[in-house]
Design a protein around this motif. Structure first.
Motif, PDB file in Angstrom:
ATOM      1  N   SER A  98       0.988  -1.215  -0.146  1.00  0.00           N
ATOM      2  CA  SER A  98       0.064  -0.016   0.051  1.00  0.00           C
ATOM      3  C   SER A  98       0.911   1.307   0.037  1.00  0.00           C
ATOM      4  N   PRO A  99       0.429   2.224  -0.613  1.00  0.00           N
ATOM      5  CA  PRO A  99       1.069   3.652  -0.686  1.00  0.00           C
ATOM      6  C   PRO A  99       1.228   3.950   0.906  1.00  0.00           C
ATOM      7  N   ARG A 100       2.085   4.698   1.143  1.00  0.00           N
ATOM      8  CA  ARG A 100       2.073   5.501   2.479  1.00  0.00           C
ATOM      9  C   ARG A 100       1.919   7.037   2.420  1.00  0.00           C
ATOM     10  N   ASP A 101       1.131   7.529   3.250  1.00  0.00           N
ATOM     11  CA  ASP A 101       0.772   8.676   3.404  1.00  0.00           C
ATOM     12  C   ASP A 101       1.223   9.346   4.763  1.00  0.00           C
ATOM     13  N   PHE A 102       2.316  10.111   4.522  1.00  0.00           N
ATOM     14  CA  PHE A 102       2.787  10.559   5.897  1.00  0.00           C
ATOM     15  C   PHE A 102       2.874  11.860   6.257  1.00  0.00           C
ATOM     16  N   HIS A 103       2.614  12.303   7.277  1.00  0.00           N
ATOM     17  CA  HIS A 103       2.424  13.757   7.869  1.00  0.00           C
ATOM     18  C   HIS A 103       3.196  14.017   9.039  1.00  0.00           C
ATOM     19  N   GLY A 104       4.315  14.935   8.875  1.00  0.00           N
ATOM     20  CA  GLY A 104       5.205  15.005  10.100  1.00  0.00           C
ATOM     21  C   GLY A 104       5.008  16.330  10.551  1.00  0.00           C
ATOM     22  N   LEU A 105       4.650  16.487  11.958  1.00  0.00           N
ATOM     23  CA  LEU A 105       4.745  17.666  12.606  1.00  0.00           C
ATOM     24  C   LEU A 105       5.736  17.902  13.323  1.00  0.00           C
ATOM     25  N   ARG A 106       6.782  19.056  12.845  1.00  0.00           N
ATOM     26  CA  ARG A 106       7.938  19.377  13.628  1.00  0.00           C
ATOM     27  C   ARG A 106       8.109  20.611  14.206  1.00  0.00           C
ATOM     28  N   ILE A 107       8.290  20.165  15.453  1.00  0.00           N
ATOM     29  CA  ILE A 107       8.227  21.435  16.654  1.00  0.00           C
ATOM     30  C   ILE A 107       9.600  21.998  16.744  1.00  0.00           C
ATOM     31  N   ILE A 108       9.919  22.896  16.531  1.00  0.00           N
ATOM     32  CA  ILE A 108      11.360  23.481  16.513  1.00  0.00           C
ATOM     33  C   ILE A 108      11.609  24.525  17.290  1.00  0.00           C
ATOM     34  N   TYR A 109      12.438  24.412  18.442  1.00  0.00           N
ATOM     35  CA  TYR A 109      12.962  25.184  19.519  1.00  0.00           C
ATOM     36  C   TYR A 109      14.397  25.740  19.230  1.00  0.00           C
ATOM     37  N   GLN A 110      14.558  26.790  19.812  1.00  0.00           N
ATOM     38  CA  GLN A 110      15.948  27.322  19.755  1.00  0.00           C
ATOM     39  C   GLN A 110      16.551  26.958  21.058  1.00  0.00           C
ATOM     40  N   GLY A 111      17.862  26.252  21.016  1.00  0.00           N
ATOM     41  CA  GLY A 111      18.357  25.782  22.205  1.00  0.00           C
ATOM     42  C   GLY A 111      19.822  26.391  22.633  1.00  0.00           C
ATOM     43  N   ARG A 112      20.367  26.177  23.434  1.00  0.00           N
ATOM     44  CA  ARG A 112      21.667  26.692  24.039  1.00  0.00           C
ATOM     45  C   ARG A 112      22.425  25.351  24.655  1.00  0.00           C
ATOM     46  N   ILE A 113      23.329  25.088  24.402  1.00  0.00           N
ATOM     47  CA  ILE A 113      24.347  23.772  24.991  1.00  0.00           C
ATOM     48  C   ILE A 113      24.992  24.409  26.177  1.00  0.00           C
ATOM     49  N   THR A 114      24.498  23.631  27.272  1.00  0.00           N
ATOM     50  CA  THR A 114      24.801  23.705  28.779  1.00  0.00           C
ATOM     51  C   THR A 114      25.701  22.831  29.305  1.00  0.00           C
ATOM     52  N   GLY A 115      26.155  21.656  28.577  1.00  0.00           N
ATOM     53  CA  GLY A 115      27.254  20.506  29.213  1.00  0.00           C
ATOM     54  C   GLY A 115      27.237  19.481  27.973  1.00  0.00           C
ATOM     55  N   GLY A 116      27.839  18.416  28.737  1.00  0.00           N
ATOM     56  CA  GLY A 116      28.169  17.108  27.796  1.00  0.00           C
ATOM     57  C   GLY A 116      29.427  17.434  27.002  1.00  0.00           C
ATOM     58  N   GLU A 117      29.522  16.352  26.027  1.00  0.00           N
ATOM     59  CA  GLU A 117      30.574  16.569  25.322  1.00  0.00           C
ATOM     60  C   GLU A 117      30.174  15.922  23.836  1.00  0.00           C
ATOM     61  N   LEU A 118      30.442  16.522  22.588  1.00  0.00           N
ATOM     62  CA  LEU A 118      30.076  15.956  21.300  1.00  0.00           C
ATOM     63  C   LEU A 118      30.602  14.800  21.188  1.00  0.00           C
ATOM     64  N   ARG A 119      29.684  13.927  20.584  1.00  0.00           N
ATOM     65  CA  ARG A 119      29.701  12.414  20.291  1.00  0.00           C
ATOM     66  C   ARG A 119      28.780  12.123  19.187  1.00  0.00           C
ATOM     67  N   ASN A 120      29.117  10.990  18.667  1.00  0.00           N
ATOM     68  CA  ASN A 120      28.067  10.231  17.554  1.00  0.00           C
ATOM     69  C   ASN A 120      27.230   9.337  18.502  1.00  0.00           C
ATOM     70  N   GLU A 121      25.857   9.138  17.889  1.00  0.00           N
ATOM     71  CA  GLU A 121      24.893   8.583  18.400  1.00  0.00           C
ATOM     72  C   GLU A 121      25.315   6.869  17.902  1.00  0.00           C
ATOM     73  N   GLU A 122      25.065   5.985  19.162  1.00  0.00           N
ATOM     74  CA  GLU A 122      25.475   4.601  18.765  1.00  0.00           C
ATOM     75  C   GLU A 122      24.022   4.099  18.534  1.00  0.00           C
ATOM     76  N   ASP A 123      24.045   3.126  17.532  1.00  0.00           N
ATOM     77  CA  ASP A 123      22.733   2.215  17.276  1.00  0.00           C
ATOM     78  C   ASP A 123      21.513   3.156  17.282  1.00  0.00           C
ATOM     79  N   GLY A 124      21.594   4.237  16.358  1.00  0.00           N
ATOM     80  CA  GLY A 124      20.387   4.996  16.352  1.00  0.00           C
ATOM     81  C   GLY A 124      20.201   5.512  15.018  1.00  0.00           C
ATOM     82  N   SER A 125      19.163   6.435  14.507  1.00  0.00           N
ATOM     83  CA  SER A 125      18.923   6.818  13.314  1.00  0.00           C
ATOM     84  C   SER A 125      19.998   7.794  12.956  1.00  0.00           C
ATOM     85  N   THR A 126      21.001   8.301  13.533  1.00  0.00           N
ATOM     86  CA  THR A 126      22.025   9.092  13.070  1.00  0.00           C
ATOM     87  C   THR A 126      23.482   8.423  13.391  1.00  0.00           C
ATOM     88  N   ASP A 127      24.411   8.803  12.453  1.00  0.00           N
ATOM     89  CA  ASP A 127      25.657   8.247  12.599  1.00  0.00           C
ATOM     90  C   ASP A 127      26.955   9.390  12.992  1.00  0.00           C
TER      91      ASP A 127
END
Length: 156
Positions: free
Chosen positions: A90-119
């Motif tokens: 069957s065809p797929r009818d996709f509707h994405g609602l994308r809520i977009i915020y402005q953010g500020r980094i407050t901690g942590g260290e840059l790293r890549n996601e493991e076993d996720g949708s991004t690499d």
């Protein structure tokens, strides 16, 4: 759209983090193995507040803790996909609602996601974004960040 189409609505939340004329992006990997840059963020868990989802997703995809400073807007993305061997007859009818915020980094260290949708997660100079393979959300998020429209919407 035919009545046999599989319909899906996916609410998602994202954060636009800009520092020193660089934007934080994550590289999404499609089911076919194609790679496109996107905003850090993603789908809401059932019952999850979009604010909390954006914070969670940024941490998962980049390793950073983020403080959300303001709501920039909401984007509605509608697309129909044809039937295929992976997703069914069957065809797929996709509707994405994308809520977009402005953010500020407050901690942590840059790293890549493991076993996720991004690499890959990276700070990209804003001047170089136009040359990247990216999904439309990146351009919409940057426009919302720059223009800050009163109604939180970029005209199509």
């Amino acid at each position: 759209m035919s009545s046999d189409a599989v319909r899906r609505v996916r609410p998602a939340a994202y954060a636009v983090c800009v520092e020193d004329e660089r934007i934080l992006l994550a590289r999404w990997v499609s089911h076919e193995g194609e790679r496109f840059w996107t905003m850090p963020g993603g789908g809401l868990d059932h019952g999850e507040d979009p604010y909390d989802a954006a914070i969670r997703e940024v941490a998962e995809e980049t390793g950073y803790q983020v403080e959300l400073e303001r709501l920039l807007g909401v984007d509605s993305h509608h697309v129909t996909y044809p039937p295929d061997p992976v997703n069914g007859p069957s065809p797929r009818d996709f509707h994405g609602l994308r809520i977009i915020y402005q953010g500020r980094i407050t901690g942590g260290e840059l790293r890549n996601e493991e076993d996720g949708s991004t690499d890959l997660a990276a700070w990209i100079p804003l001047a170089e974004v136009e040359q990247l393979p990216r999904i439309s959300l990146v351009d919409i998020a940057i426009a919302l960040y720059r223009e800050r429209p009163a109604l939180g919407r970029i005209a199509p």
